[in-house]
Design a protein around this motif. Sequence first.
Motif, PDB file in Angstrom:
ATOM      1  N   TYR A  40      12.477   4.958  -2.121  1.00  0.00           N
ATOM      2  CA  TYR A  40      11.975   6.176  -2.742  1.00  0.00           C
ATOM      3  C   TYR A  40      10.764   5.811  -3.593  1.00  0.00           C
ATOM      4  N   GLU A  41       9.719   6.603  -3.464  1.00  0.00           N
ATOM      5  CA  GLU A  41       8.512   6.317  -4.237  1.00  0.00           C
ATOM      6  C   GLU A  41       8.299   7.329  -5.363  1.00  0.00           C
ATOM      7  N   LYS A 101       3.985  -0.598 -12.231  1.00  0.00           N
ATOM      8  CA  LYS A 101       4.885   0.180 -11.372  1.00  0.00           C
ATOM      9  C   LYS A 101       5.985  -0.760 -10.870  1.00  0.00           C
ATOM     10  N   VAL A 102       7.148  -0.695 -11.517  1.00  0.00           N
ATOM     11  CA  VAL A 102       8.270  -1.594 -11.230  1.00  0.00           C
ATOM     12  C   VAL A 102       9.297  -0.863 -10.374  1.00  0.00           C
ATOM     13  N   GLU A 145       2.139 -11.968   1.149  1.00  0.00           N
ATOM     14  CA  GLU A 145       2.414 -12.655  -0.115  1.00  0.00           C
ATOM     15  C   GLU A 145       1.735 -11.912  -1.252  1.00  0.00           C
ATOM     16  N   GLN A 146       2.389 -11.950  -2.399  1.00  0.00           N
ATOM     17  CA  GLN A 146       1.821 -11.319  -3.578  1.00  0.00           C
ATOM     18  C   GLN A 146       2.181 -12.148  -4.804  1.00  0.00           C
ATOM     19  N   LEU A 147       1.219 -12.348  -5.692  1.00  0.00           N
ATOM     20  CA  LEU A 147       1.445 -13.061  -6.941  1.00  0.00           C
ATOM     21  C   LEU A 147       1.441 -12.071  -8.097  1.00  0.00           C
ATOM     22  N   PRO A 190       5.910  -4.568  -6.517  1.00  0.00           N
ATOM     23  CA  PRO A 190       5.135  -4.661  -5.274  1.00  0.00           C
ATOM     24  C   PRO A 190       3.880  -3.796  -5.324  1.00  0.00           C
ATOM     25  N   ASP A 191       2.863  -4.238  -4.601  1.00  0.00           N
ATOM     26  CA  ASP A 191       1.665  -3.414  -4.483  1.00  0.00           C
ATOM     27  C   ASP A 191       1.826  -2.468  -3.289  1.00  0.00           C
TER      28      ASP A 191
END
Length: 166
Positions: free
Chosen positions: A164-165, A128-129, A7-9, A147-148
């Motif tokens: 892809y990063e 970072k979207v 989970e991420q907020l 996302p982290d």
Amino acid sequence: MNDAFYEQLVTRKTKPLDILLRLLIIVFIALVAVIGMLFVGFLAFFIAVLLAMGAYYFIFPRFNVEYEYTLLNYDIDVAAIFSKEKRKNITSFDIRQAEIIAPKGSPRLNSYHPAKTHDFTSGESDAKVYAVMIPLEAGVTCILLEPDRTMLEHMKSWTGMKLYED
């Protein structure tokens, strides 16, 4: 069973339009109280108090939003949490169905023309979207996530070469 759960907020930044709307609502309520006093007397003050309570409980919480990304194996659920109290599920999708996942603004996304774009990010300029191009609602939809590193690693395990990063 080896389920992966994460989970991420992500807290959405207050937009200038949100501040302007709050001010307009407050000015409108004050005008109802002042101008209404000329026509209906004390009843206008009572109406203004009811409008203020309605705005406080129903409109103002919509301006304070956090997005919660829940990743359970290959399913991603996105929920909005308003004023850290009310939770509303927004969307859910299978990350394996994504056509491509790349950073927003990447040249790899130039060939995709989504019918809809859903922004579930903080709105910070330095964030970072990532854009997820996925077939939803009878067309390609672009879902913007923030996302982290841990969430990206989980996503990469199910998407492989689609992520892809850059």
